[in-house]
Design a protein around this motif. Structure first.
Motif, PDB file in Angstrom:
ATOM      1  N   VAL A 304       0.878  -1.170   0.000  1.00 21.07           N
ATOM      2  CA  VAL A 304       0.000   0.000   0.000  1.00 21.07           C
ATOM      3  C   VAL A 304       0.913   1.216   0.000  1.00 21.07           C
ATOM      4  O   VAL A 304       1.382   1.656   1.040  1.00 21.07           O
ATOM      5  N   ARG A 305       1.163   1.737  -1.180  1.00 20.32           N
ATOM      6  CA  ARG A 305       2.161   2.803  -1.311  1.00 20.32           C
ATOM      7  C   ARG A 305       1.657   4.130  -0.761  1.00 20.32           C
ATOM      8  O   ARG A 305       2.415   4.913  -0.190  1.00 20.32           O
ATOM      9  N   ILE A 306       0.356   4.402  -0.963  1.00 19.21           N
ATOM     10  CA  ILE A 306      -0.250   5.667  -0.556  1.00 19.21           C
ATOM     11  C   ILE A 306      -1.399   5.369   0.397  1.00 19.21           C
ATOM     12  O   ILE A 306      -2.256   4.528   0.103  1.00 19.21           O
ATOM     13  N   GLY A 307      -1.446   6.063   1.543  1.00 19.25           N
ATOM     14  CA  GLY A 307      -2.491   5.830   2.533  1.00 19.25           C
ATOM     15  C   GLY A 307      -3.797   6.521   2.185  1.00 19.25           C
ATOM     16  O   GLY A 307      -3.936   7.184   1.152  1.00 19.25           O
ATOM     17  N   ALA A 308      -4.772   6.382   3.066  1.00 16.65           N
ATOM     18  CA  ALA A 308      -6.090   6.987   2.867  1.00 16.65           C
ATOM     19  C   ALA A 308      -6.010   8.511   2.998  1.00 16.65           C
ATOM     20  O   ALA A 308      -5.122   9.049   3.654  1.00 16.65           O
ATOM     21  N   SER A 309      -6.965   9.174   2.374  1.00 16.83           N
ATOM     22  CA  SER A 309      -7.031  10.639   2.482  1.00 16.83           C
ATOM     23  C   SER A 309      -7.404  11.058   3.898  1.00 16.83           C
ATOM     24  O   SER A 309      -8.233  10.418   4.553  1.00 16.83           O
ATOM     25  N   MET A 310      -6.785  12.142   4.363  1.00 16.12           N
ATOM     26  CA  MET A 310      -7.107  12.741   5.657  1.00 16.12           C
ATOM     27  C   MET A 310      -7.371  14.227   5.430  1.00 16.12           C
ATOM     28  O   MET A 310      -6.811  14.833   4.519  1.00 16.12           O
ATOM     29  N   TYR A 311      -8.214  14.803   6.288  1.00 16.14           N
ATOM     30  CA  TYR A 311      -8.661  16.175   6.086  1.00 16.14           C
ATOM     31  C   TYR A 311      -8.403  17.001   7.336  1.00 16.14           C
ATOM     32  O   TYR A 311      -8.675  16.552   8.454  1.00 16.14           O
ATOM     33  N   ALA A 312      -7.887  18.207   7.141  1.00 22.79           N
ATOM     34  CA  ALA A 312      -7.574  19.081   8.271  1.00 22.79           C
ATOM     35  C   ALA A 312      -8.853  19.659   8.856  1.00 22.79           C
ATOM     36  O   ALA A 312      -9.705  20.179   8.131  1.00 22.79           O
ATOM     37  N   THR A 313      -9.000  19.559  10.176  1.00 22.75           N
ATOM     38  CA  THR A 313     -10.198  20.089  10.833  1.00 22.75           C
ATOM     39  C   THR A 313     -10.084  21.575  11.146  1.00 22.75           C
ATOM     40  O   THR A 313     -11.063  22.212  11.532  1.00 22.75           O
ATOM     41  N   GLU A 314      -8.870  22.120  11.001  1.00 21.83           N
ATOM     42  CA  GLU A 314      -8.640  23.547  11.265  1.00 21.83           C
ATOM     43  C   GLU A 314      -7.357  23.966  10.552  1.00 21.83           C
ATOM     44  O   GLU A 314      -6.608  23.119  10.056  1.00 21.83           O
ATOM     45  N   ASP A 315      -7.113  25.263  10.500  1.00 24.19           N
ATOM     46  CA  ASP A 315      -5.835  25.753   9.990  1.00 24.19           C
ATOM     47  C   ASP A 315      -4.756  25.435  11.030  1.00 24.19           C
ATOM     48  O   ASP A 315      -4.909  25.765  12.205  1.00 24.19           O
ATOM     49  N   PHE A 316      -3.660  24.824  10.609  1.00 24.03           N
ATOM     50  CA  PHE A 316      -2.546  24.604  11.531  1.00 24.03           C
ATOM     51  C   PHE A 316      -1.296  24.292  10.716  1.00 24.03           C
ATOM     52  O   PHE A 316      -1.368  24.096   9.498  1.00 24.03           O
ATOM     53  N   GLU A 317      -0.161  24.268  11.398  1.00 18.66           N
ATOM     54  CA  GLU A 317       1.088  23.955  10.707  1.00 18.66           C
ATOM     55  C   GLU A 317       1.472  22.514  10.991  1.00 18.66           C
ATOM     56  O   GLU A 317       1.474  22.071  12.138  1.00 18.66           O
ATOM     57  N   PHE A 318       1.785  21.790   9.914  1.00 22.00           N
ATOM     58  CA  PHE A 318       2.201  20.396  10.064  1.00 22.00           C
ATOM     59  C   PHE A 318       3.425  20.165   9.178  1.00 22.00           C
ATOM     60  O   PHE A 318       3.427  20.517   7.990  1.00 22.00           O
ATOM     61  N   ALA A 319       4.451  19.565   9.745  1.00 21.29           N
ATOM     62  CA  ALA A 319       5.691  19.256   9.024  1.00 21.29           C
ATOM     63  C   ALA A 319       6.230  20.492   8.305  1.00 21.29           C
ATOM     64  O   ALA A 319       6.645  20.421   7.143  1.00 21.29           O
ATOM     65  N   GLY A 320       6.196  21.630   8.997  1.00 23.82           N
ATOM     66  CA  GLY A 320       6.725  22.861   8.435  1.00 23.82           C
ATOM     67  C   GLY A 320       5.867  23.485   7.357  1.00 23.82           C
ATOM     68  O   GLY A 320       6.320  24.396   6.645  1.00 23.82           O
ATOM     69  N   THR A 321       4.609  23.026   7.267  1.00 22.93           N
ATOM     70  CA  THR A 321       3.738  23.461   6.177  1.00 22.93           C
ATOM     71  C   THR A 321       2.419  23.990   6.727  1.00 22.93           C
ATOM     72  O   THR A 321       1.747  23.288   7.498  1.00 22.93           O
ATOM     73  N   PRO A 322       1.998  25.205   6.353  1.00 25.75           N
ATOM     74  CA  PRO A 322       0.663  25.670   6.733  1.00 25.75           C
ATOM     75  C   PRO A 322      -0.396  24.832   6.001  1.00 25.75           C
ATOM     76  O   PRO A 322      -0.374  24.729   4.772  1.00 25.75           O
ATOM     77  N   VAL A 323      -1.287  24.222   6.761  1.00 27.45           N
ATOM     78  CA  VAL A 323      -2.358  23.407   6.188  1.00 27.45           C
ATOM     79  C   VAL A 323      -3.682  24.095   6.479  1.00 27.45           C
ATOM     80  O   VAL A 323      -3.951  24.466   7.629  1.00 27.45           O
ATOM     81  N   LYS A 324      -4.505  24.262   5.456  1.00 26.37           N
ATOM     82  CA  LYS A 324      -5.785  24.947   5.607  1.00 26.37           C
ATOM     83  C   LYS A 324      -6.886  23.973   6.013  1.00 26.37           C
ATOM     84  O   LYS A 324      -6.860  22.782   5.648  1.00 26.37           O
ATOM     85  N   LYS A 325      -7.866  24.467   6.746  1.00 26.59           N
ATOM     86  CA  LYS A 325      -9.012  23.638   7.137  1.00 26.59           C
ATOM     87  C   LYS A 325      -9.668  23.047   5.887  1.00 26.59           C
ATOM     88  O   LYS A 325      -9.906  23.752   4.907  1.00 26.59           O
ATOM     89  N   GLY A 326      -9.919  21.734   5.924  1.00 21.82           N
ATOM     90  CA  GLY A 326     -10.527  21.042   4.799  1.00 21.82           C
ATOM     91  C   GLY A 326      -9.541  20.542   3.773  1.00 21.82           C
ATOM     92  O   GLY A 326      -9.906  19.763   2.886  1.00 21.82           O
ATOM     93  N   GLU A 327      -8.268  20.966   3.881  1.00 21.27           N
ATOM     94  CA  GLU A 327      -7.268  20.531   2.906  1.00 21.27           C
ATOM     95  C   GLU A 327      -6.974  19.040   3.097  1.00 21.27           C
ATOM     96  O   GLU A 327      -6.998  18.514   4.208  1.00 21.27           O
ATOM     97  N   THR A 328      -6.681  18.367   1.981  1.00 19.96           N
ATOM     98  CA  THR A 328      -6.431  16.931   2.007  1.00 19.96           C
ATOM     99  C   THR A 328      -4.945  16.646   2.177  1.00 19.96           C
ATOM    100  O   THR A 328      -4.109  17.225   1.489  1.00 19.96           O
TER     101      THR A 328
END
Length: 435
Positions: A304-328
């Protein structure tokens, strides 16, 4: 694994459109992505919606336990706008299925979160006991040996279609509790649904659903020592009782995750050893290394090379990256399992004596709340297959040139074997993992 050469598109502000070759290349694009400060945006093969792709081992583990990344898009506060890559995959997979039946395969346990996920998973975890799995070993050994003995006289046997698929199908039927008298027709429906030529997929789906509904009624009246009975009894013993629809969905979870992925993994694992003849020769000389080769092959292949889609519940920074709410966001398990920061120099090499370290030593089964329920069964079946196919039959080899192997791919994924033609030989007495 098959080797493809492709040029990685230059990373920039535009999403990188991944090809199946890039998805399954453990070095290529992933090495470039891991070196970037921010998570790349990519479009997976055959899809249209960009996602943030996590490739570093530590970041993948963190993503799989991050509470602000959820599987159920409908639970994003205020809703998530725009296109959904998970919906694209589901539409491609289940288009044309009758709605009354499609619900059993689209309501996958991997797509739930939190309390809802726990309510469905806990009874299955309790029923999926170590004792139940360990007790399956003699059955797996017997079925594997019967299949191989029937194939041995042939000049060429398809280790995927004629061995791995039938083996994983029968093992799931045994685990679920399909009665012996019903097994042939249920296995035929599973074949049509899960890995046939596609012409009878709906017929297989309908046949399985209607049969499992009857089986549940039978087990409610007369329980036996099988998974369905254990799930029903769990509800009677004070646990959360699963509804009939949920029990049917559990069976489809086992069919979807317990047949095709393990069968493909077994074929790719054997191919990986053919591709590394020095490692295969060492395994045959030292069958006691089976305990190490299984986790190393799980890491090396990471089917399984690629995992399931996950969605951000809020704006936050993850792994040095700004992630927007709802972003996959999604994780590249193959990339994580070949991260030099975790595995040192040459992680693309298969090393059957590799020390796996703490835990599994790989992320092929995932991590966190959605860790694969069938991990122990997968390890057991892999150990039996490598022992019976390669150790006890030391002359087993590819029956065609490596370049003649056929591969196909599904949306969002890399290439998978369509067949694995091999020449088998008779069992060599006394050669096994216990030798």
């Amino acid at each position: 694994m098959t080797s493809h050469h492709a040029t990685t598109p230059a990373a920039g502000t535009r999403p990188v459109h991944l090809t199946p070759e890039l998805v399954e290349d453990p070095v290529g694009a992933y090495a470039e992505f891991r070196a970037q400060e921010r998570l790349p945006q990519v479009v997976l093969p055959g899809l249209q919606t960009p996602v943030r792709l996590v490739t570093r081992h530590t970041d993948v583990k963190a993503a799989l336990t991050e509470p602000r990344l959820i599987r159920d898009r409908s639970k994003v506060p205020g809703g998530a706008g725009g296109a959904d890559p998970q919906a694209e995959l589901l539409e491609a997979a289940f288009a044309g299925f009758p709605a009354d039946y499609a619900k059993y395969v689209s309501g996958h346990l991997a797509l739930f979160d939190g309390e809802e996920h726990a309510r469905l998973r806990v009874p299955l975890t309790r029923a999926f006991t170590a004792r139940r799995i360990a007790a399956l070993r003699p059955f797996v050994e017997r079925v594997a040996e019967d299949l191989l003995s029937a194939l041995a006289p042939k000049d060429e046997a398809d280790l995927l279609g004629e061995f791995a698929y039938p083996l994983t199908t029968v093992v799931v039927c045994e685990l679920v509790g399909i009665d012996d008298t019903d097994r042939d027709r249920v296995c035929a429906w599973i074949h049509d649904f899960a890995y046939g030529d596609g012409s009878r997929t709906v017929d297989g789906l309908v046949g399985i659903v209607d049969y499992v509904r009857e089986l549940i009624a039978r087990r409610r009246a007369e329980p036996t020592d099988d998974l369905i009975s254990a799930l029903i009894e769990g509800g009677r013993d004070g646990g959360d009782a699963l509804t009939e629809d949920e029990l049917i969905s559990v069976v489809f979870l086992l069919i979807s995750t317990g047949i095709t992925p393990p069968a493909l993994f077994l074929a790719h694992a054997v191919l990986a050893l053919f591709d590394h003849p020095d490692q295969l020769a060492r395994l045959r000389r030292e069958p006691g290394l089976l305990d190490r080769v299984v986790p190393e092959l799980l890491r090396h292949v990471s089917l399984v090379r690629i995992g399931a889609s996950m969605y951000a519940t809020e704006d936050f920074e993850f792994a040095g990256t700004p992630v927007k709410k709802g972003e996959t966001v999604t994780v590249a398990l193959l990339a994580a399992d070949h991260d030099p920061r975790e595995y040192g120099e040459g992680p693309e090499r298969l090393d059957i004596a590799r020390e796996s370290g703490r835990g599994d030593g790989h992320l092929a089964f995932g991590h966190g709340p959605h860790y694969c329920l069938g991990a122990a069964l997968g390890r057991l079946v892999t150990s039996v297959v490598l022992d019976r196919v390669l150790v006890r039959r030391p002359e087993t080899a590819l029956a065609v040139d490596r370049g003649e192997l056929e591969f196909g791919h599904w949306p969002g994924d890399g290439f998978h074997l369509l067949r694995l033609p091999v020449r088998l030989c008779a069992d060599a007495p006394g050669r096994s993992m216990d030798a």
